[in-house]
Design a protein around this motif. Structure first.
Motif, PDB file in Angstrom:
ATOM      1  N   ASN A 195       0.814  -1.217   0.000  1.00 52.84           N
ATOM      2  CA  ASN A 195       0.000   0.000   0.000  1.00 52.84           C
ATOM      3  C   ASN A 195       0.843   1.261   0.000  1.00 52.84           C
ATOM      4  O   ASN A 195       0.646   2.155  -0.820  1.00 52.84           O
ATOM      5  CB  ASN A 195      -0.917   0.020   1.237  1.00 52.84           C
ATOM      6  N   LEU A 196       1.774   1.353   0.955  1.00 57.34           N
ATOM      7  CA  LEU A 196       2.534   2.592   1.116  1.00 57.34           C
ATOM      8  C   LEU A 196       3.385   2.875  -0.117  1.00 57.34           C
ATOM      9  O   LEU A 196       3.449   4.010  -0.599  1.00 57.34           O
ATOM     10  CB  LEU A 196       3.410   2.525   2.369  1.00 57.34           C
ATOM     11  N   ALA A 197       4.044   1.864  -0.645  1.00 62.75           N
ATOM     12  CA  ALA A 197       4.869   2.056  -1.836  1.00 62.75           C
ATOM     13  C   ALA A 197       4.025   2.534  -3.015  1.00 62.75           C
ATOM     14  O   ALA A 197       4.430   3.431  -3.764  1.00 62.75           O
ATOM     15  CB  ALA A 197       5.591   0.757  -2.193  1.00 62.75           C
ATOM     16  N   ARG A 198       2.864   1.965  -3.190  1.00 63.18           N
ATOM     17  CA  ARG A 198       1.986   2.361  -4.304  1.00 63.18           C
ATOM     18  C   ARG A 198       1.535   3.811  -4.149  1.00 63.18           C
ATOM     19  O   ARG A 198       1.488   4.564  -5.125  1.00 63.18           O
ATOM     20  CB  ARG A 198       0.778   1.432  -4.378  1.00 63.18           C
ATOM     21  N   VAL A 199       1.167   4.185  -2.931  1.00 62.87           N
ATOM     22  CA  VAL A 199       0.718   5.558  -2.681  1.00 62.87           C
ATOM     23  C   VAL A 199       1.819   6.555  -3.018  1.00 62.87           C
ATOM     24  O   VAL A 199       1.557   7.630  -3.593  1.00 62.87           O
ATOM     25  CB  VAL A 199       0.289   5.714  -1.204  1.00 62.87           C
ATOM     26  N   LEU A 200       3.054   6.226  -2.666  1.00 61.10           N
ATOM     27  CA  LEU A 200       4.183   7.125  -2.912  1.00 61.10           C
ATOM     28  C   LEU A 200       4.759   6.965  -4.315  1.00 61.10           C
ATOM     29  O   LEU A 200       5.750   7.608  -4.649  1.00 61.10           O
ATOM     30  CB  LEU A 200       5.275   6.870  -1.862  1.00 61.10           C
ATOM     31  N   GLU A 201       4.126   6.102  -5.117  1.00 59.25           N
ATOM     32  CA  GLU A 201       4.537   5.844  -6.496  1.00 59.25           C
ATOM     33  C   GLU A 201       5.964   5.316  -6.590  1.00 59.25           C
ATOM     34  O   GLU A 201       6.698   5.595  -7.533  1.00 59.25           O
ATOM     35  CB  GLU A 201       4.359   7.098  -7.354  1.00 59.25           C
ATOM     36  N   ILE A 202       6.348   4.552  -5.571  1.00 58.07           N
ATOM     37  CA  ILE A 202       7.640   3.874  -5.595  1.00 58.07           C
ATOM     38  C   ILE A 202       7.504   2.630  -6.468  1.00 58.07           C
ATOM     39  O   ILE A 202       6.600   1.814  -6.252  1.00 58.07           O
ATOM     40  CB  ILE A 202       8.085   3.493  -4.174  1.00 58.07           C
TER      41      ILE A 202
END
Length: 298
Positions: free
Chosen positions: A98-105
């Protein structure tokens, strides 16, 4: 960024985390030979104090986390008293991220490593839940209850169907939970089937769940479903796909920087994909408490 401590988890038994850690160490040294990089194992069997001691003895300024939201959660929890002293790099390795996707990593390792080495940062929120933390999502009700009732044997035998089977059974039973809910400016008691607290616009890897939420807005976004109505959700699907689930009739929605949840009966929670404390819980946003490497112009 001079001294990088890389955390990897070997508990899966496939050593994929260790392989990725060693790959990153070599890749980063080839790109920037002046970097000092150490690898260290994390997981349920490793004490938080051990991780902290390794970071302090190495004098690390950057923590690289290999894994998904659960691993990020574990490292932030371990370092929550001193997390402001470090920058965080993410090498996604979970199933949801989730967090990586939100930050577009990027989810691809080389592209994710390049994000870290570019060294552009963004300050984002995280939260405390009693003496633990939340970096993405907390659920109370049917989803949390489902996860807690599925055994490891069922997971291995049936995979996602184990969760689906248990969830449907609880829905058919019309299972509801009487909660006492307190936000910044309101306190009330309500029966619910599902309550979700998010810190970003992403739930379960779907990054358009809530178009009002962002990872640095200083708020918990609380979605309360008193009673599941799947036929209604199909009718309002266009709204849901636009990130406006909170506008569906029958859904209660609040934003708050502090949240208290309690129940007279035993009610469990699930945070960042892991089973966590039973109610009561107190949640507090730590605004811009994490500094994370992100892609340029993010």
């Amino acid at each position: 960024m001079k001294k990088l401590l890389v955390f990897y988890n070997k508990s899966s038994g496939k050593d994929e985390g260790e392989k990725l850690a060693k790959w990153f160490q070599q890749y980063a040294k080839n790109k920037q030979p002046d970097l000092e990089i150490q690898l260290t194992q994390t997981g349920p069997e490793i004490r938080d104090e051990t991780l902290i001691e390794k970071a302090e003895s190495f004098d690390a300024d950057t923590l690289i986390i290999i894994g998904g939201d659960g691993t990020i959660h574990h490292i932030v929890k371990a370092f929550q008293k001193t997390i402001e002293n470090y920058h965080i790099g993410l090498l996604p390795g979970g199933t949801v991220n989730n967090l990586a996707r939100v930050l577009e990593i990027p989810l691809e390792k080389k592209a994710a490593a390049d994000v870290i080495l570019t060294a552009q940062t963004k300050a984002i929120d995280y939260g405390t839940v009693n003496d633990s933390v939340i970096i993405s999502t907390l659920t109370v009700g049917l989803l949390a209850d489902t996860a807690m009732r599925v055994s490891q044997e069922e997971k291995q035998k049936f995979g996602p169907w184990a969760f689906a089977k248990r969830f449907i059974k609880l829905v058919v039973q019309k299972r509801r939970y009487r909660l006492t809910i307190q936000t910044d400016d309101k306190k009330w008691e309500q029966k619910v089937q599902l309550l979700t607290v998010t810190m970003t616009n992403s739930v379960g890897g779907y990054t358009n769940f809530d178009d009002l939420a962002s990872p640095d807005d200083g708020k918990f976004h609380v979605t309360i479903i008193p009673k599941l109505n799947f036929f209604s959700y199909v009718f309002y699907l266009p709204r849901i796909l636009r990130g406006k689930f909170y506008t569906v009739p029958g859904i209660d929605y609040y934003t708050t920087s502090e949240l208290r949840l309690a129940s007279e009966k035993k009610v469990g929670t699930r945070t960042d994909g892991e089973t966590t404390d039973n109610l009561p819980i107190k949640m507090t946003v730590i605004p811009k408490g994490l500094v994370v490497y992100v892609p340029k112009n993010k």
